[in-house]
Structures are given as structure tokens and as C-alpha cells.
Scaffold this motif. Structure first.
Motif, PDB file in Angstrom:
ATOM      1  N   LYS A 190       0.067  12.947 -18.082  1.00 22.41           N
ATOM      2  CA  LYS A 190      -0.865  13.716 -17.254  1.00 22.41           C
ATOM      3  C   LYS A 190      -2.213  12.996 -17.187  1.00 22.41           C
ATOM      4  O   LYS A 190      -2.809  12.881 -16.109  1.00 22.41           O
ATOM      5  N   ALA A 191      -2.679  12.496 -18.318  1.00 24.19           N
ATOM      6  CA  ALA A 191      -3.952  11.766 -18.345  1.00 24.19           C
ATOM      7  C   ALA A 191      -3.875  10.500 -17.486  1.00 24.19           C
ATOM      8  O   ALA A 191      -4.817  10.190 -16.746  1.00 24.19           O
ATOM      9  N   LEU A 192      -2.759   9.780 -17.557  1.00 26.81           N
ATOM     10  CA  LEU A 192      -2.607   8.564 -16.745  1.00 26.81           C
ATOM     11  C   LEU A 192      -2.525   8.902 -15.261  1.00 26.81           C
ATOM     12  O   LEU A 192      -3.113   8.210 -14.424  1.00 26.81           O
ATOM     13  N   HIS A 244      -5.945   9.277  -9.950  1.00 28.74           N
ATOM     14  CA  HIS A 244      -6.622  10.067  -8.923  1.00 28.74           C
ATOM     15  C   HIS A 244      -8.093   9.683  -8.792  1.00 28.74           C
ATOM     16  O   HIS A 244      -8.754  10.097  -7.843  1.00 28.74           O
ATOM     17  N   GLN A 245      -8.606   8.924  -9.741  1.00 23.97           N
ATOM     18  CA  GLN A 245     -10.025   8.582  -9.777  1.00 23.97           C
ATOM     19  C   GLN A 245     -10.335   7.397  -8.863  1.00 23.97           C
ATOM     20  O   GLN A 245      -9.639   6.377  -8.888  1.00 23.97           O
ATOM     21  N   ALA A 246     -11.389   7.518  -8.084  1.00 23.16           N
ATOM     22  CA  ALA A 246     -11.758   6.490  -7.108  1.00 23.16           C
ATOM     23  C   ALA A 246     -11.941   5.117  -7.750  1.00 23.16           C
ATOM     24  O   ALA A 246     -11.480   4.111  -7.197  1.00 23.16           O
ATOM     25  N   GLY A 247     -12.577   5.066  -8.900  1.00 25.72           N
ATOM     26  CA  GLY A 247     -12.803   3.774  -9.553  1.00 25.72           C
ATOM     27  C   GLY A 247     -11.515   3.066  -9.932  1.00 25.72           C
ATOM     28  O   GLY A 247     -11.407   1.840  -9.814  1.00 25.72           O
ATOM     29  N   VAL A 248     -10.543   3.821 -10.363  1.00 28.48           N
ATOM     30  CA  VAL A 248      -9.241   3.254 -10.716  1.00 28.48           C
ATOM     31  C   VAL A 248      -8.483   2.860  -9.447  1.00 28.48           C
ATOM     32  O   VAL A 248      -7.863   1.796  -9.381  1.00 28.48           O
ATOM     33  N   ARG A 249      -8.546   3.698  -8.430  1.00 31.91           N
ATOM     34  CA  ARG A 249      -7.828   3.433  -7.179  1.00 31.91           C
ATOM     35  C   ARG A 249      -8.339   2.158  -6.501  1.00 31.91           C
ATOM     36  O   ARG A 249      -7.608   1.510  -5.763  1.00 31.91           O
ATOM     37  N   LYS A 250      -9.580   1.795  -6.758  1.00 28.07           N
ATOM     38  CA  LYS A 250     -10.156   0.590  -6.157  1.00 28.07           C
ATOM     39  C   LYS A 250     -10.070  -0.626  -7.078  1.00 28.07           C
ATOM     40  O   LYS A 250     -10.479  -1.719  -6.704  1.00 28.07           O
ATOM     41  N   SER A 251      -9.524  -0.457  -8.269  1.00 30.68           N
ATOM     42  CA  SER A 251      -9.419  -1.552  -9.232  1.00 30.68           C
ATOM     43  C   SER A 251      -8.025  -2.165  -9.203  1.00 30.68           C
ATOM     44  O   SER A 251      -7.083  -1.631  -9.802  1.00 30.68           O
ATOM     45  N   ALA A 252      -7.895  -3.298  -8.531  1.00 27.20           N
ATOM     46  CA  ALA A 252      -6.601  -3.988  -8.457  1.00 27.20           C
ATOM     47  C   ALA A 252      -6.102  -4.319  -9.860  1.00 27.20           C
ATOM     48  O   ALA A 252      -4.898  -4.228 -10.129  1.00 27.20           O
ATOM     49  N   HIS A 253      -7.010  -4.673 -10.745  1.00 32.39           N
ATOM     50  CA  HIS A 253      -6.632  -5.022 -12.121  1.00 32.39           C
ATOM     51  C   HIS A 253      -6.026  -3.824 -12.854  1.00 32.39           C
ATOM     52  O   HIS A 253      -4.972  -3.944 -13.480  1.00 32.39           O
ATOM     53  N   ARG A 254      -6.676  -2.674 -12.775  1.00 35.85           N
ATOM     54  CA  ARG A 254      -6.161  -1.487 -13.471  1.00 35.85           C
ATOM     55  C   ARG A 254      -4.864  -0.993 -12.830  1.00 35.85           C
ATOM     56  O   ARG A 254      -3.926  -0.617 -13.536  1.00 35.85           O
ATOM     57  N   LEU A 255      -4.804  -1.009 -11.500  1.00 33.31           N
ATOM     58  CA  LEU A 255      -3.574  -0.600 -10.816  1.00 33.31           C
ATOM     59  C   LEU A 255      -2.417  -1.520 -11.188  1.00 33.31           C
ATOM     60  O   LEU A 255      -1.297  -1.054 -11.409  1.00 33.31           O
ATOM     61  N   ALA A 256      -2.687  -2.821 -11.277  1.00 35.14           N
ATOM     62  CA  ALA A 256      -1.632  -3.775 -11.648  1.00 35.14           C
ATOM     63  C   ALA A 256      -1.090  -3.471 -13.035  1.00 35.14           C
ATOM     64  O   ALA A 256       0.101  -3.658 -13.296  1.00 35.14           O
ATOM     65  N   ALA A 257      -1.944  -2.983 -13.926  1.00 36.65           N
ATOM     66  CA  ALA A 257      -1.507  -2.652 -15.282  1.00 36.65           C
ATOM     67  C   ALA A 257      -0.716  -1.341 -15.312  1.00 36.65           C
ATOM     68  O   ALA A 257       0.235  -1.209 -16.083  1.00 36.65           O
ATOM     69  N   LEU A 258      -1.099  -0.384 -14.477  1.00 36.79           N
ATOM     70  CA  LEU A 258      -0.455   0.931 -14.502  1.00 36.79           C
ATOM     71  C   LEU A 258       0.847   0.980 -13.702  1.00 36.79           C
ATOM     72  O   LEU A 258       1.724   1.791 -13.990  1.00 36.79           O
ATOM     73  N   LEU A 259       0.966   0.136 -12.697  1.00 36.17           N
ATOM     74  CA  LEU A 259       2.151   0.146 -11.847  1.00 36.17           C
ATOM     75  C   LEU A 259       3.102  -0.978 -12.245  1.00 36.17           C
ATOM     76  O   LEU A 259       2.698  -2.138 -12.337  1.00 36.17           O
ATOM     77  N   HIS A 260       4.350  -0.634 -12.434  1.00 38.80           N
ATOM     78  CA  HIS A 260       5.385  -1.614 -12.786  1.00 38.80           C
ATOM     79  C   HIS A 260       5.554  -2.602 -11.625  1.00 38.80           C
ATOM     80  O   HIS A 260       5.322  -2.260 -10.464  1.00 38.80           O
ATOM     81  N   ASP A 261       5.963  -3.817 -11.923  1.00 46.05           N
ATOM     82  CA  ASP A 261       6.134  -4.824 -10.870  1.00 46.05           C
ATOM     83  C   ASP A 261       7.135  -4.388  -9.804  1.00 46.05           C
ATOM     84  O   ASP A 261       7.007  -4.772  -8.643  1.00 46.05           O
ATOM     85  N   SER A 262       8.126  -3.583 -10.169  1.00 45.95           N
ATOM     86  CA  SER A 262       9.107  -3.113  -9.183  1.00 45.95           C
ATOM     87  C   SER A 262       8.744  -1.727  -8.631  1.00 45.95           C
ATOM     88  O   SER A 262       9.587  -1.068  -8.020  1.00 45.95           O
ATOM     89  N   PHE A 263       7.495  -1.314  -8.812  1.00 41.43           N
ATOM     90  CA  PHE A 263       7.030  -0.004  -8.340  1.00 41.43           C
ATOM     91  C   PHE A 263       7.313   0.186  -6.850  1.00 41.43           C
ATOM     92  O   PHE A 263       7.122  -0.710  -6.034  1.00 41.43           O
ATOM     93  N   ILE A 286       0.430  -0.715  -2.055  1.00 41.12           N
ATOM     94  CA  ILE A 286      -0.392   0.375  -2.590  1.00 41.12           C
ATOM     95  C   ILE A 286      -1.736  -0.158  -3.075  1.00 41.12           C
ATOM     96  O   ILE A 286      -2.792   0.410  -2.779  1.00 41.12           O
ATOM     97  N   ILE A 287      -1.714  -1.258  -3.812  1.00 37.72           N
ATOM     98  CA  ILE A 287      -2.970  -1.849  -4.297  1.00 37.72           C
ATOM     99  C   ILE A 287      -3.873  -2.194  -3.118  1.00 37.72           C
ATOM    100  O   ILE A 287      -5.072  -1.897  -3.122  1.00 37.72           O
ATOM    101  N   ASP A 288      -3.309  -2.810  -2.080  1.00 37.59           N
ATOM    102  CA  ASP A 288      -4.096  -3.177  -0.901  1.00 37.59           C
ATOM    103  C   ASP A 288      -4.645  -1.946  -0.182  1.00 37.59           C
ATOM    104  O   ASP A 288      -5.807  -1.915   0.210  1.00 37.59           O
ATOM    105  N   ALA A 289      -3.801  -0.929  -0.008  1.00 38.43           N
ATOM    106  CA  ALA A 289      -4.222   0.276   0.718  1.00 38.43           C
ATOM    107  C   ALA A 289      -5.314   1.032  -0.031  1.00 38.43           C
ATOM    108  O   ALA A 289      -6.272   1.507   0.574  1.00 38.43           O
ATOM    109  N   LEU A 290      -5.171   1.146  -1.340  1.00 45.92           N
ATOM    110  CA  LEU A 290      -6.152   1.904  -2.114  1.00 45.92           C
ATOM    111  C   LEU A 290      -7.499   1.204  -2.194  1.00 45.92           C
ATOM    112  O   LEU A 290      -8.527   1.853  -2.347  1.00 45.92           O
TER     113      LEU A 290
END
Length: 130
Positions: A10-12, A17-36, A51-55
Motif C-alpha cells: 500500500k505504501a509503495l 501516486h506522488q507527483a515527484g515519484v511519477r516524474k522520477s525516471a530513476h525511481r520508476l525504473a526501480a519500482l517497475l519490473h523490466d517486463s512491467f 509509462i516512464i515517458d508518459a508520466l
């Protein structure tokens, strides 16, 4: 055990949902599996990179979420479901959806493997949401 996993996931999910995370390609790359893969609310299918590009260019919006539930699929794979909506500037909600995410623990870290948003009926906010 399931309550602890629910709390972590739930925390992840809320972090995503947070704007700062949604705009961070680095954080998104860590949270999303390569086959996401995501099936969006629109029904369109997206890859991790799409998704990374769109966000990165998404307009900031506040997200309301509630009614989280978690089911264990196997030792390191869990299904998280919840309801969410976008919060308008006046505080009202719109774009209601049911959400589901598959989270996998890999080498001790959680990564999202799949996400789907399905449009749904209007629901009332609960005190437990956000």
C-alpha cells in the motif's frame, strides 16, 4: 504476514501516486519490473518505458485511494487491489477506477510486474482513504 505485506505494498502504491515519484525516471525504473505491463483505464496497453515517458510529462494531479486488499499468489508474488479517483481542485473526485497490481519481491525489494485500471462507478470517500 499478509497484513505486513499489505502495509508495504500500500505504501509503495501510494508512493506511485506522488507527483515527484511519477516524474522520477530513476525511481520508476526501480519500482517497475523490466517486463512491467499496464492496461490503462482507457484499455490501452503500456510497457515500462512508455509509462516512464508518459508520466514524465503528466500534469500533476492528486489521487485519492481506498479499500486496499492483498492476496498472496505465491511466496514472493502478491495481488494488490484498491479503488481510486482523481481529486479536482475543488476537492471533488472524478475518473473513478478499480486498480490491481501484481507485486513481486526480488532479492528483498518489491517491483510491480503488472497494473490495470478499470473504470468504475462513483464511490464515497472513506475516512481510511488517501
Amino acid at each position: 504476514m499478509i497484513a505486513a505485506v499489505l502495509s508495504e505494498l500500500k505504501a509503495l502504491e501510494k508512493e506511485l501516486h506522488q507527483a515527484g515519484v511519477r516524474k522520477s525516471a530513476h525511481r520508476l525504473a526501480a519500482l517497475l519490473h523490466d517486463s512491467f505491463t499496464e492496461i490503462g483505464r482507457s484499455g490501452q496497453i503500456f510497457t515500462k518505458q512508455e509509462i516512464i515517458d508518459a508520466l514524465s510529462s503528466e500534469k500533476e494531479t492528486d489521487v485519492w485511494s481506498q479499500d486496499y486488499s492483498c492476496q498472496q499468489i505465491n511466496d514472493d508474488l502478491y495481488l494488490l487491489t484498491y479503488r481510486c479517483a482523481r481529486v479536482r481542485s475543488d476537492g471533488s473526485l472524478n475518473r473513478y477506477s478499480h486498480r490491481s497490481s501484481l507485486w513481486q519481491r526480488i532479492n528483498g525489494a518489491w517491483q510491480m510486474r503488472f497494473h490495470q485500471g478499470t473504470p468504475t462507478e462513483v464511490f464515497s470517500k472513506t475516512d481510511l482513504g488517501r
